[in-house]
Structures are given as structure tokens and as C-alpha cells.
Design a protein around this motif. Structure first.
Motif, PDB file in Angstrom:
ATOM      1  N   PHE A 118     -21.345   9.944  -2.947  1.00 39.89           N
ATOM      2  CA  PHE A 118     -20.164  10.421  -2.227  1.00 39.89           C
ATOM      3  C   PHE A 118     -19.567   9.297  -1.400  1.00 39.89           C
ATOM      4  O   PHE A 118     -20.296   8.530  -0.750  1.00 39.89           O
ATOM      5  N   LEU A 119     -18.239   9.195  -1.432  1.00 40.53           N
ATOM      6  CA  LEU A 119     -17.494   8.331  -0.523  1.00 40.53           C
ATOM      7  C   LEU A 119     -16.800   9.230   0.481  1.00 40.53           C
ATOM      8  O   LEU A 119     -15.978  10.076   0.107  1.00 40.53           O
ATOM      9  N   ILE A 120     -17.147   9.090   1.755  1.00 38.88           N
ATOM     10  CA  ILE A 120     -16.543   9.894   2.804  1.00 38.88           C
ATOM     11  C   ILE A 120     -15.868   8.970   3.804  1.00 38.88           C
ATOM     12  O   ILE A 120     -16.102   7.756   3.807  1.00 38.88           O
ATOM     13  N   GLY A 121     -15.045   9.547   4.667  1.00 35.38           N
ATOM     14  CA  GLY A 121     -14.400   8.743   5.688  1.00 35.38           C
ATOM     15  C   GLY A 121     -13.026   9.264   6.022  1.00 35.38           C
ATOM     16  O   GLY A 121     -12.521  10.198   5.390  1.00 35.38           O
ATOM     17  N   PRO A 122     -12.381   8.656   7.005  1.00 35.23           N
ATOM     18  CA  PRO A 122     -11.064   9.123   7.446  1.00 35.23           C
ATOM     19  C   PRO A 122      -9.997   8.885   6.381  1.00 35.23           C
ATOM     20  O   PRO A 122     -10.125   7.994   5.538  1.00 35.23           O
ATOM     21  N   SER A 123      -8.958   9.692   6.432  1.00 30.66           N
ATOM     22  CA  SER A 123      -7.828   9.502   5.519  1.00 30.66           C
ATOM     23  C   SER A 123      -7.225   8.120   5.743  1.00 30.66           C
ATOM     24  O   SER A 123      -7.110   7.648   6.885  1.00 30.66           O
ATOM     25  N   HIS A 141     -13.751  15.453   1.336  1.00 28.85           N
ATOM     26  CA  HIS A 141     -13.835  15.812   2.749  1.00 28.85           C
ATOM     27  C   HIS A 141     -14.739  17.026   2.947  1.00 28.85           C
ATOM     28  O   HIS A 141     -14.826  17.537   4.075  1.00 28.85           O
ATOM     29  N   GLU A 142     -15.401  17.478   1.884  1.00 28.17           N
ATOM     30  CA  GLU A 142     -16.320  18.619   1.975  1.00 28.17           C
ATOM     31  C   GLU A 142     -17.690  18.101   2.408  1.00 28.17           C
ATOM     32  O   GLU A 142     -18.560  17.797   1.593  1.00 28.17           O
ATOM     33  N   MET A 143     -17.876  17.989   3.722  1.00 31.96           N
ATOM     34  CA  MET A 143     -19.080  17.338   4.228  1.00 31.96           C
ATOM     35  C   MET A 143     -20.348  18.149   3.957  1.00 31.96           C
ATOM     36  O   MET A 143     -21.399  17.590   3.643  1.00 31.96           O
ATOM     37  N   ALA A 144     -20.272  19.474   4.097  1.00 30.38           N
ATOM     38  CA  ALA A 144     -21.461  20.292   3.815  1.00 30.38           C
ATOM     39  C   ALA A 144     -21.859  20.156   2.352  1.00 30.38           C
ATOM     40  O   ALA A 144     -23.048  20.098   2.020  1.00 30.38           O
ATOM     41  N   LYS A 183     -25.691   5.354  12.568  1.00 34.59           N
ATOM     42  CA  LYS A 183     -25.845   4.189  13.434  1.00 34.59           C
ATOM     43  C   LYS A 183     -24.485   3.607  13.836  1.00 34.59           C
ATOM     44  O   LYS A 183     -24.313   3.121  14.950  1.00 34.59           O
ATOM     45  N   ASN A 184     -23.524   3.643  12.914  1.00 36.57           N
ATOM     46  CA  ASN A 184     -22.221   3.048  13.166  1.00 36.57           C
ATOM     47  C   ASN A 184     -21.406   3.940  14.106  1.00 36.57           C
ATOM     48  O   ASN A 184     -21.321   5.153  13.910  1.00 36.57           O
ATOM     49  N   GLU A 185     -20.801   3.328  15.110  1.00 37.54           N
ATOM     50  CA  GLU A 185     -20.059   4.116  16.102  1.00 37.54           C
ATOM     51  C   GLU A 185     -18.858   4.827  15.476  1.00 37.54           C
ATOM     52  O   GLU A 185     -18.542   5.959  15.834  1.00 37.54           O
ATOM     53  N   ARG A 186     -18.209   4.189  14.523  1.00 37.16           N
ATOM     54  CA  ARG A 186     -17.062   4.826  13.854  1.00 37.16           C
ATOM     55  C   ARG A 186     -17.521   6.050  13.075  1.00 37.16           C
ATOM     56  O   ARG A 186     -16.823   7.074  13.043  1.00 37.16           O
ATOM     57  N   LEU A 187     -18.671   5.964  12.430  1.00 32.12           N
ATOM     58  CA  LEU A 187     -19.220   7.115  11.719  1.00 32.12           C
ATOM     59  C   LEU A 187     -19.586   8.232  12.688  1.00 32.12           C
ATOM     60  O   LEU A 187     -19.344   9.404  12.416  1.00 32.12           O
ATOM     61  N   LYS A 188     -20.176   7.877  13.826  1.00 34.56           N
ATOM     62  CA  LYS A 188     -20.509   8.893  14.833  1.00 34.56           C
ATOM     63  C   LYS A 188     -19.256   9.645  15.269  1.00 34.56           C
ATOM     64  O   LYS A 188     -19.256  10.878  15.398  1.00 34.56           O
ATOM     65  N   GLN A 189     -18.173   8.928  15.506  1.00 36.64           N
ATOM     66  CA  GLN A 189     -16.922   9.562  15.902  1.00 36.64           C
ATOM     67  C   GLN A 189     -16.396  10.469  14.802  1.00 36.64           C
ATOM     68  O   GLN A 189     -15.906  11.576  15.069  1.00 36.64           O
ATOM     69  N   PHE A 190     -16.511  10.002  13.559  1.00 38.78           N
ATOM     70  CA  PHE A 190     -16.039  10.789  12.419  1.00 38.78           C
ATOM     71  C   PHE A 190     -16.812  12.104  12.311  1.00 38.78           C
ATOM     72  O   PHE A 190     -16.218  13.178  12.135  1.00 38.78           O
ATOM     73  N   ILE A 191     -18.123  12.043  12.449  1.00 40.01           N
ATOM     74  CA  ILE A 191     -18.941  13.254  12.355  1.00 40.01           C
ATOM     75  C   ILE A 191     -18.647  14.196  13.517  1.00 40.01           C
ATOM     76  O   ILE A 191     -18.542  15.424  13.329  1.00 40.01           O
ATOM     77  N   ARG A 192     -18.470  13.650  14.707  1.00 41.29           N
ATOM     78  CA  ARG A 192     -18.127  14.504  15.858  1.00 41.29           C
ATOM     79  C   ARG A 192     -16.795  15.210  15.636  1.00 41.29           C
ATOM     80  O   ARG A 192     -16.646  16.395  15.960  1.00 41.29           O
ATOM     81  N   SER A 193     -15.834  14.501  15.047  1.00 37.16           N
ATOM     82  CA  SER A 193     -14.531  15.113  14.811  1.00 37.16           C
ATOM     83  C   SER A 193     -14.623  16.242  13.802  1.00 37.16           C
ATOM     84  O   SER A 193     -13.911  17.262  13.907  1.00 37.16           O
TER      85      SER A 193
END
Length: 267
Positions: free
Chosen positions: A48-53, A220-223, A254-264
Motif C-alpha cells: 500500500f502507498l498511503i499519504g496526503p493528497s 485512503h482506506e486506512m483500516a 517514527k516520522n513526524e509527518r506520518l504521525k500528523q497524518f495518522i492523527r488527522s
């Protein structure tokens, strides 16, 4: 739903990556969409490739099978090098090699890309007849079986305009499987669907994973990614900011950008 595993034309070597991407870059004019991407896809795995638009996920996918020509980097698929960079210049494989790679690496698009003037069955059988050289009678029989397996045999003679979005996407998946691919690429396959139609498409993709199909999925279907993925790559700002198993990515980023993405997503 798809559940029975058909014969594949070429058995992949599990000891080697099926797809390798090294130093991938893609620019549109002066805009650098992909800065430096490295990844490997193993036979039978679900990536899977995930991440912001706007982070470059779909562009990575389109460069894999040369729907977009990379600006730089090296891509190797099924033991054949599709491109490489030498002395600052990208060298592409021959048209024959690229056509063969595309046939073995079909893409399921966000907006289906079915031929509007052809029925569901005609959409499924066109590739096997024109690209694989199948006799029409065999292609029709195989196509009807694929439509049965995605729950749409009774809609074989329907045109895309007569199908729901979820039905169109399942026809598109059947069309990809009809090519006996080594790898299937999914570009946000549920993002254009109404929420009540998403489950049927996800069930179809899940059944492909049960067949040990090799897939790369932008979603974008994280589950769904958490349940299905063997490997998850978080793509942001044109690079893979973090990679890992679903548990590593979603439970211990570990990556701060990923942490923000998951929180969002959680909020």
C-alpha cells in the motif's frame, strides 16, 4: 466475489522482487512531483502507498507501468529493466518490452476507464483478444467466469452507463484479472464511490489477496490497508518518508509527518 485462483501464465520467482524501483524522479516542467523513490514489491505481496493528497502516490504508480514517463531512475519488472538513468539521461526499454510490461501490470483506475460503448463483457474480453491473442470463444467463456466471480454475471450485457459505480469498478477489476497479470496496480479504487458501494469493491480486492495476487494499492482506506497490506509506504512531498509493516506504520510511526497524518485520520 473472486475466490478461485486461475492458472497464471508465468510463475514468479519468490526469491527475487517482482518490481524494483530505484531513484525514481518525475518532473512536470519545473515542478518536481517525485523527488527520490526506492521500493521493492515481492511476488504474492500486497503493498500500500498511503499519504496526503498531492504527495505523489498516484504518480509513482503511473510511472511503474509507464503511463507517465519517469524523469530519472531505474525500474525493473519481472527481470526486465524498463528504464535506467545514465549520465543524467533516462534510457527507456524498447516499445515491445514496455508493451509486454503494461500487459502484465494492468491498472485499475479511480474513475474506472471503461469503454462506454461496450458492454461489461466486451470490456473484459478486449485485452485477452487483442493483446494476448485469445480466440474469441475462449475469451468470452473466461470473461463470463470472471464476471461471475465478481458477482456481475447477470450484468454481462449491461453498458457502463447502466451500472453503479461499484459495479463499474468490479468490471474494471475483472478486466485487469483477465490479462493474467503478474502485478495489478490500483489507483484509489474506491475514492470515486458512494460510501455504500465501497464494501463490494474492497471485498473483491481482498479476495484477490487471498489468491496471493501481487498488488500495489494507492488508497485512503486506512483500516483496509491495515488489514490487507504486507508492506506500507508513507509517501509525502515526493519521497517515501517511512516504510514498514501495518503495525509499525499505524501503531508505532517514527516520522513526524506520518504521525500528523495518522492523527488527522483518527480525528
Amino acid at each position: 466475489m473472486v475466490s478461485e485462483k486461475p492458472q497464471q501464465s508465468v510463475a514468479p520467482n519468490p526469491a527475487e522482487p517482482l518490481l524494483t524501483v530505484r531513484g525514481l524522479q518525475k518532473r512536470f516542467g519545473s515542478h518536481e512531483v517525485i523527488k527520490n523513490i526506492d521500493l521493492e514489491v515481492s511476488p504474492g505481496s500486497v503493498t500500500f502507498l498511503i499519504g496526503p493528497s498531492g504527495g505523489g502516490k498516484s504518480t509513482v504508480l503511473r510511472c511503474m507501468n509507464f503511463l507517465e514517463t519517469p524523469s530519472a531512475g531505474e525500474i525493473t519488472f519481472a527481470g526486465e529493466r524498463l528504464c535506467h538513468t545514465e549520465k543524467g539521461r533516462l534510457h527507456r526499454a524498447s516499445d515491445a518490452v514496455l508493451r509486454r510490461a503494461r500487459a502484465q501490470m494492468p491498472m485499475v483506475f479511480q474513475h474506472f476507464n471503461l469503454f462506454a460503448h461496450r458492454t461489461a463483457l466486451e470490456n473484459v474480453i478486449e485485452g485477452p483478444i487483442l493483446v494476448l491473442g485469445r480466440p474469441r470463444e475462449q475469451a468470452v467463456a473466461d470473461g463470463r467466469e470472471l464476471l461471475r466471480r465478481v458477482g456481475l454475471l447477470e450484468r454481462a450485457d449491461a453498458y457502463p452507463a447502466q451500472l453503479s459505480g461499484g459495479q463499474k469498478q468490479r468490471v474494471a477489476i475483472a478486466r485487469a484479472v483477465a490479462m493474467e497479470p503478474r502485478l495489478i496496480l490500483f489507483d484509489e479504487p474506491t475514492s470515486a464511490l458512494d460510501p455504500e458501494l465501497v464494501a463490494g469493491v474492497l471485498d473483491t480486492i481482498r479476495s484477490l489477496a487471498d489468491e496471493n495476487r501481487t498488488m500495489v494499492v494507492v488508497s485512503h482506506e486506512m483500516a483496509f490497508a491495515r488489514r490487507l497490506a504486507d508492506r506500507v509506504h508513507f509517501v509525502a512531498d515526493g519521497v517515501i518518508a517511512e516504510s514498514g509493516s501495518p503495525d509499525e506504520i499505524f501503531d508505532a510511526p517514527k516520522n513526524e509527518r506520518l504521525k500528523q497524518f495518522i492523527r488527522s485520520i483518527l480525528h
